[in-house]
Design a protein around this motif. Structure first.
Motif, PDB file in Angstrom:
ATOM      1  N   ALA A  48       0.854  -1.191   0.000  1.00 29.74           N
ATOM      2  CA  ALA A  48       0.000   0.000   0.000  1.00 29.74           C
ATOM      3  C   ALA A  48       0.889   1.240   0.000  1.00 29.74           C
ATOM      4  CB  ALA A  48      -0.914   0.009   1.224  1.00 29.74           C
ATOM      5  N   TRP A  49       0.414   2.268  -0.681  1.00 27.61           N
ATOM      6  CA  TRP A  49       1.136   3.525  -0.773  1.00 27.61           C
ATOM      7  C   TRP A  49       0.187   4.647  -0.396  1.00 27.61           C
ATOM      8  CZ3 TRP A  49       2.375   6.216  -6.028  1.00 27.61           C
ATOM      9  CH2 TRP A  49       3.132   7.376  -5.806  1.00 27.61           C
ATOM     10  N   GLN A  50       0.478   5.326   0.716  1.00 33.02           N
ATOM     11  CA  GLN A  50      -0.312   6.470   1.166  1.00 33.02           C
ATOM     12  C   GLN A  50       0.191   7.700   0.401  1.00 33.02           C
ATOM     13  OE1 GLN A  50      -2.808   6.304   3.350  1.00 33.02           O
ATOM     14  NE2 GLN A  50      -2.454   4.499   4.585  1.00 33.02           N
ATOM     15  N   MET A  51      -0.351   7.897  -0.790  1.00 35.17           N
ATOM     16  CA  MET A  51       0.148   8.964  -1.665  1.00 35.17           C
ATOM     17  C   MET A  51      -0.095  10.356  -1.097  1.00 35.17           C
ATOM     18  SD  MET A  51      -0.723   7.603  -5.496  1.00 35.17           S
ATOM     19  CE  MET A  51      -2.458   7.405  -5.227  1.00 35.17           C
ATOM     20  N   HIS A  52      -1.156  10.521  -0.321  1.00 37.06           N
ATOM     21  CA  HIS A  52      -1.469  11.853   0.206  1.00 37.06           C
ATOM     22  C   HIS A  52      -0.413  12.342   1.203  1.00 37.06           C
ATOM     23  CE1 HIS A  52      -3.193   9.110   3.201  1.00 37.06           C
ATOM     24  NE2 HIS A  52      -3.083  10.091   4.080  1.00 37.06           N
ATOM     25  N   ARG A  53       0.456  11.475   1.658  1.00 36.92           N
ATOM     26  CA  ARG A  53       1.527  11.870   2.584  1.00 36.92           C
ATOM     27  C   ARG A  53       2.820  12.257   1.861  1.00 36.92           C
ATOM     28  NH1 ARG A  53      -0.011   7.300   6.923  1.00 36.92           N
ATOM     29  NH2 ARG A  53      -1.675   8.482   7.919  1.00 36.92           N
ATOM     30  N   GLU A  54       2.835  12.127   0.563  1.00 37.20           N
ATOM     31  CA  GLU A  54       4.013  12.527  -0.211  1.00 37.20           C
ATOM     32  C   GLU A  54       4.092  14.051  -0.283  1.00 37.20           C
ATOM     33  OE1 GLU A  54       6.385  10.642  -1.218  1.00 37.20           O
ATOM     34  OE2 GLU A  54       5.488   8.645  -1.142  1.00 37.20           O
ATOM     35  N   ASN A  55       5.310  14.560  -0.397  1.00 40.93           N
ATOM     36  CA  ASN A  55       5.519  16.011  -0.443  1.00 40.93           C
ATOM     37  C   ASN A  55       4.773  16.673  -1.599  1.00 40.93           C
ATOM     38  OD1 ASN A  55       7.111  16.108   1.847  1.00 40.93           O
ATOM     39  ND2 ASN A  55       9.006  15.711   0.707  1.00 40.93           N
ATOM     40  N   PHE A  56       4.684  15.982  -2.728  1.00 41.19           N
ATOM     41  CA  PHE A  56       4.031  16.608  -3.881  1.00 41.19           C
ATOM     42  C   PHE A  56       2.507  16.702  -3.731  1.00 41.19           C
ATOM     43  CE2 PHE A  56       4.482  12.113  -4.987  1.00 41.19           C
ATOM     44  CZ  PHE A  56       3.223  11.773  -5.454  1.00 41.19           C
ATOM     45  N   LEU A  57       1.911  16.053  -2.710  1.00 36.45           N
ATOM     46  CA  LEU A  57       0.469  16.158  -2.473  1.00 36.45           C
ATOM     47  C   LEU A  57       0.116  16.760  -1.112  1.00 36.45           C
ATOM     48  CD1 LEU A  57      -0.949  12.802  -3.906  1.00 36.45           C
ATOM     49  CD2 LEU A  57      -1.175  15.084  -4.865  1.00 36.45           C
ATOM     50  N   LYS A  58       1.117  17.005  -0.255  1.00 32.31           N
ATOM     51  CA  LYS A  58       0.845  17.495   1.091  1.00 32.31           C
ATOM     52  C   LYS A  58       0.085  18.819   1.105  1.00 32.31           C
ATOM     53  CE  LYS A  58       4.087  15.523   4.319  1.00 32.31           C
ATOM     54  NZ  LYS A  58       5.247  15.726   5.165  1.00 32.31           N
ATOM     55  N   ASP A  59       0.346  19.681   0.163  1.00 33.76           N
ATOM     56  CA  ASP A  59      -0.263  21.009   0.157  1.00 33.76           C
ATOM     57  C   ASP A  59      -1.579  21.073  -0.613  1.00 33.76           C
ATOM     58  OD1 ASP A  59       1.824  21.972   1.692  1.00 33.76           O
ATOM     59  OD2 ASP A  59       3.054  22.463  -0.058  1.00 33.76           O
ATOM     60  N   VAL A  60      -2.034  19.956  -1.152  1.00 34.40           N
ATOM     61  CA  VAL A  60      -3.314  19.940  -1.858  1.00 34.40           C
ATOM     62  C   VAL A  60      -4.416  19.788  -0.815  1.00 34.40           C
ATOM     63  CG1 VAL A  60      -4.709  18.803  -3.622  1.00 34.40           C
ATOM     64  CG2 VAL A  60      -2.222  18.934  -3.894  1.00 34.40           C
ATOM     65  N   LYS A  61      -5.119  20.876  -0.533  1.00 36.07           N
ATOM     66  CA  LYS A  61      -6.105  20.914   0.554  1.00 36.07           C
ATOM     67  C   LYS A  61      -7.319  20.018   0.284  1.00 36.07           C
ATOM     68  CE  LYS A  61      -4.350  24.573   2.896  1.00 36.07           C
ATOM     69  NZ  LYS A  61      -3.204  24.121   3.594  1.00 36.07           N
ATOM     70  N   ALA A  62      -7.647  19.796  -0.963  1.00 31.68           N
ATOM     71  CA  ALA A  62      -8.845  19.024  -1.297  1.00 31.68           C
ATOM     72  C   ALA A  62      -8.672  17.532  -1.004  1.00 31.68           C
ATOM     73  CB  ALA A  62      -9.211  19.223  -2.762  1.00 31.68           C
ATOM     74  N   ILE A  63      -7.430  17.036  -0.931  1.00 36.45           N
ATOM     75  CA  ILE A  63      -7.175  15.592  -0.752  1.00 36.45           C
ATOM     76  C   ILE A  63      -6.866  15.306   0.713  1.00 36.45           C
ATOM     77  CG2 ILE A  63      -5.711  13.647  -1.366  1.00 36.45           C
ATOM     78  CD1 ILE A  63      -5.230  15.003  -4.064  1.00 36.45           C
ATOM     79  N   ASP A  64      -7.723  14.523   1.364  1.00 38.56           N
ATOM     80  CA  ASP A  64      -7.491  14.078   2.738  1.00 38.56           C
ATOM     81  C   ASP A  64      -6.852  12.692   2.787  1.00 38.56           C
ATOM     82  OD1 ASP A  64      -8.795  16.336   4.056  1.00 38.56           O
ATOM     83  OD2 ASP A  64     -10.605  15.548   3.112  1.00 38.56           O
ATOM     84  N   GLN A  65      -7.217  11.863   1.839  1.00 32.03           N
ATOM     85  CA  GLN A  65      -6.646  10.525   1.756  1.00 32.03           C
ATOM     86  C   GLN A  65      -6.577  10.112   0.296  1.00 32.03           C
ATOM     87  OE1 GLN A  65      -9.012   7.218   3.164  1.00 32.03           O
ATOM     88  NE2 GLN A  65      -7.280   5.836   3.155  1.00 32.03           N
ATOM     89  N   LEU A  66      -5.464   9.485  -0.066  1.00 31.69           N
ATOM     90  CA  LEU A  66      -5.302   8.913  -1.395  1.00 31.69           C
ATOM     91  C   LEU A  66      -4.350   7.737  -1.234  1.00 31.69           C
ATOM     92  CD1 LEU A  66      -6.217   9.318  -4.308  1.00 31.69           C
ATOM     93  CD2 LEU A  66      -4.166  10.681  -4.692  1.00 31.69           C
ATOM     94  N   LYS A  67      -4.903   6.544  -1.255  1.00 33.92           N
ATOM     95  CA  LYS A  67      -4.113   5.336  -1.000  1.00 33.92           C
ATOM     96  C   LYS A  67      -4.263   4.367  -2.168  1.00 33.92           C
ATOM     97  CE  LYS A  67      -5.171   1.969   2.101  1.00 33.92           C
ATOM     98  NZ  LYS A  67      -5.304   1.336   3.426  1.00 33.92           N
ATOM     99  N   LEU A  68      -3.133   3.952  -2.689  1.00 36.22           N
ATOM    100  CA  LEU A  68      -3.081   2.950  -3.744  1.00 36.22           C
ATOM    101  C   LEU A  68      -2.656   1.637  -3.111  1.00 36.22           C
ATOM    102  CD1 LEU A  68      -3.283   2.533  -6.833  1.00 36.22           C
ATOM    103  CD2 LEU A  68      -0.840   3.025  -6.949  1.00 36.22           C
ATOM    104  N   ARG A  69      -3.336   0.534  -3.450  1.00 36.23           N
ATOM    105  CA  ARG A  69      -3.001  -0.755  -2.844  1.00 36.23           C
ATOM    106  C   ARG A  69      -3.092  -1.874  -3.877  1.00 36.23           C
ATOM    107  NH1 ARG A  69      -8.109  -2.484  -2.020  1.00 36.23           N
ATOM    108  NH2 ARG A  69      -9.630  -0.836  -1.745  1.00 36.23           N
ATOM    109  N   LEU A  70      -2.320  -2.913  -3.632  1.00 39.78           N
ATOM    110  CA  LEU A  70      -2.268  -4.077  -4.510  1.00 39.78           C
ATOM    111  C   LEU A  70      -2.080  -5.307  -3.638  1.00 39.78           C
ATOM    112  CD1 LEU A  70      -2.006  -5.137  -7.491  1.00 39.78           C
ATOM    113  CD2 LEU A  70       0.463  -4.890  -7.188  1.00 39.78           C
ATOM    114  N   SER A  71      -2.863  -6.355  -3.892  1.00 40.78           N
ATOM    115  CA  SER A  71      -2.711  -7.594  -3.126  1.00 40.78           C
ATOM    116  C   SER A  71      -2.879  -8.800  -4.033  1.00 40.78           C
ATOM    117  CB  SER A  71      -3.723  -7.657  -1.974  1.00 40.78           C
ATOM    118  OG  SER A  71      -5.036  -7.702  -2.472  1.00 40.78           O
TER     119      SER A  71
END
Length: 187
Positions: A48-71
């Motif tokens: 799983a990758w919590q993309m919303h915690r990356e620096n390039f998305l941290k300042d995007v106020k509209a995104i609270d969570q964005l998680k990509l996952r593969l199983s």
């Protein structure tokens, strides 16, 4: 009467609250199978990758969570009646010399000592999101499941004295896309 024993091991690694890796192994043993086929191994892994915690998305106020996952993983099915691999004997009452006795005759199902675990293996990819202070949340998922060694009841027609048997006869595949959306417009 039947018994099932399972062993499970799991390892999880998380890095920087952004990346998660999980690996699991399950080993199941069932008395419903013959001694050579009692045990099945069922591994799985996920990332799983919590993309919303990356620096390039941290300042995007509209995104609270964005998680990509593969199983990807497997699970076993042992839904057989007990003693199917051994063959069962039916009770047969009869009268002999004026007395009632209980005899035994072969059952109507031909036993199959070669039966093994039915196994379903699934690939799942998903994107979870939360937007606008989580007023809009949802998930988009793709899944594909393949089942092999299907436990299948086969009719024998009765000429042999047996009416049916169970085999590992076939496989199936199921896939699709699931979309879930929740909106809290007014709070």
């Amino acid at each position: 009467e039947n018994n099932l024993v399972s062993y499970l091991g799991r390892a999880i690694y998380s890095y920087d609250s952004k990346y998660t890796l999980s690996a699991t192994i399950r080993r199941d043993g069932s008395s419903r199978f013959s001694p050579d086929n009692k045990w099945g191994n069922f591994p799985s892994a996920s990332v799983a990758w919590q993309m919303h915690r990356e620096n390039f998305l941290k300042d995007v106020k509209a995104i609270d969570q964005l998680k990509l996952r593969l199983s990807y993983g497997s699970v076993g099915n042992q839904s057989l009646d007990p003693y199917t691999t051994l063959g069962v004997v039916g009770n047969y009452p009869y009268i002999f010399g004026g007395n009632l006795y209980t005899g035994a005759i072969p059952g109507t199902q031909l036993f199959n000592p070669n039966l093994t675990w039915e196994t379903s293996t699934t690939l799942n990819a998903g994107l979870d999101f939360g937007l606008f202070n989580n007023r809009l949340t949802g998930t988009i998922e793709y899944y594909k499941t393949k089942t092999t060694n299907l436990l299948t009841d086969i009719s024998l027609g009765g000429n042999s004295g047996y009416s049916n048997t169970i085999t590992n006869g076939g496989e199936s595949q199921n896939s699709g896309i699931e979309i879930g959306l929740t909106a809290n417009i007014i709070r």
